[in-house]
Design an enzyme around this catalytic site. Sequence first.
Site, mmCIF file in Angstrom:
data_model
loop_
_atom_site.group_PDB
_atom_site.id
_atom_site.type_symbol
_atom_site.label_atom_id
_atom_site.label_comp_id
_atom_site.label_asym_id
_atom_site.label_seq_id
_atom_site.Cartn_x
_atom_site.Cartn_y
_atom_site.Cartn_z
ATOM 1 N N ASP A 26 -1.434 -16.009 -28.618
ATOM 2 C CA ASP A 26 -2.338 -17.050 -28.108
ATOM 3 C C ASP A 26 -3.494 -17.358 -29.054
ATOM 4 O OD1 ASP A 26 -3.674 -14.696 -27.833
ATOM 5 O OD2 ASP A 26 -4.024 -14.839 -25.683
ATOM 6 N N ARG A 59 -4.868 -13.503 -16.980
ATOM 7 C CA ARG A 59 -4.377 -12.199 -17.424
ATOM 8 C C ARG A 59 -2.972 -11.960 -16.881
ATOM 9 N NH1 ARG A 59 -6.805 -8.326 -19.727
ATOM 10 N NH2 ARG A 59 -8.886 -9.039 -19.134
#
Length: 376
Positions: free
Chosen positions: A222, A317
Site C-alpha cells: 500500500d 486494518r
Amino acid sequence: MTRLMLGRTLERICKAVLLLCLVHFVIMMILYFDVYSQRFDQIFSRFNNGRNASRSGHHYYYNLSRPNATYASYLATADQLLPTVRPEGNHTPPTTKPIPPCPEIPPGLVGRLLIEFASQMTMERVQKENPNVTEGGKYTPPDCRAKQKVAIIIPFRHRDNHLKYWLHYLHPILRRQKIDYGIYIITQLGEETFNRAKLLNVGYTEALKDAEYDCFIFSDVDLIPMDDRNLYHCYDQPRHFAIAMDKFGFRLPYAGYFGGVSGLSKKQFLKINGFPNEYWGWGGEDDDIYNRITLNGMKVVRPDVRIGRYRMIKHERDKHNEPNPQRFNKIQNTKNTMKRDGISTLTYRVLQFKKYPLYTNISVEIGKPPPRPFRG
C-alpha cells in the site's frame, strides 16, 4: 547499257546488305557490352571489396539499401558468384560492443510524481502500460548493465486492489531507474494471524531459487513512492526508503523506525540472520529488524526527506492482523533471540508458484502462532 544498269543495282544492293550487317554488328556489340558490363563491375567490385572484407570482417554483399533484402539472401548470392575462400589463419571473428554499466543517476528520472488512487485500475491496463516487462514481473535494462540484480518482495493477503496501483506506479519508476529486477508477491494462505516478517523471509528464500539476486527490497503493497529519485537498489548499509509517509505528516515518526519499505543486500540480510519469524499480528517486527542491524555493527541509511516521500493507500486494518500484544517485550529481547529466530530456522510450505505477466505469486502456508501463555 542494260548490263551496266543491272551491275550498279547489284552493287548498291550489296552495299546496303553490308551496311545492314555492320549496323547489326554494332547493335549486337552494344547489347553485349551493356549486358556484361555489370558482370565486369561485379568482378572488379568483388576483387576490391573482397580485400576490404578480409580486413573488416563484414560480408561485402550485405547492403541494407536493397528493399526486402536479408543477410541470408546476400550469402546465397555470394555463394553463387564466388569460389569458396578459406579464412586466413590469423582471422578473428567480429566482437560485439560490450554493454556499458548503468549510470549511478539515470538520466530519465522525473523527480516529484503525482500519485492518486481515484481512477479505476485494472491488470489489463497495467499490462498494456508495461509491454517490456517479461513473465514473472521481470525487467532488465536493454541499453546498460545494472550493477545489482534486485528482488522486490511484498507480503500479501487480500489486497488485490492495492496491488494493481502498486504495479501501475512501480513498474515505470523501476524502469526509469534502470533497475534489473523481479517482483515477488508472497501470499499467506488461510485466515490465521498475519506474519509479515516471516513472509519476507519466505520471499528472500524463494526469490533466490528463481534467480541469482544480490539485493532485496521489502515493501508493503500500500506504499507508493512520490519521487523516482528514491532509487530502489542496495547500498553499503541497510537502507530505509519510506521515511516520510503522508500518514505521518511526511516526517519520520521516530529515530528507530524501519517500516514500510527497506532494502538489504544478501550479505547484510544473512549477517542479521534475516527477519524474526515469531511476530504474529501487526507491529514490532520492523523495530526488531532495526535492532538486529545496529547490534551487528551496521547503520541504517536513508534518502533525503524531500525524496523519501510516500503515499499510502487508505484502508481499514486487515482482519487477523490485529496489534501484537507481545511486540514490546519481544523488541527488548532482540539480542537474545536473533541468533535462534530468523532465516536459519525458517519453516513453511509452498502451495503455488505461478508467474503472471507483471509479477510472480508464491502462495504459502506458514503455520500459526503458538498459544499465548495463560495468565491466572
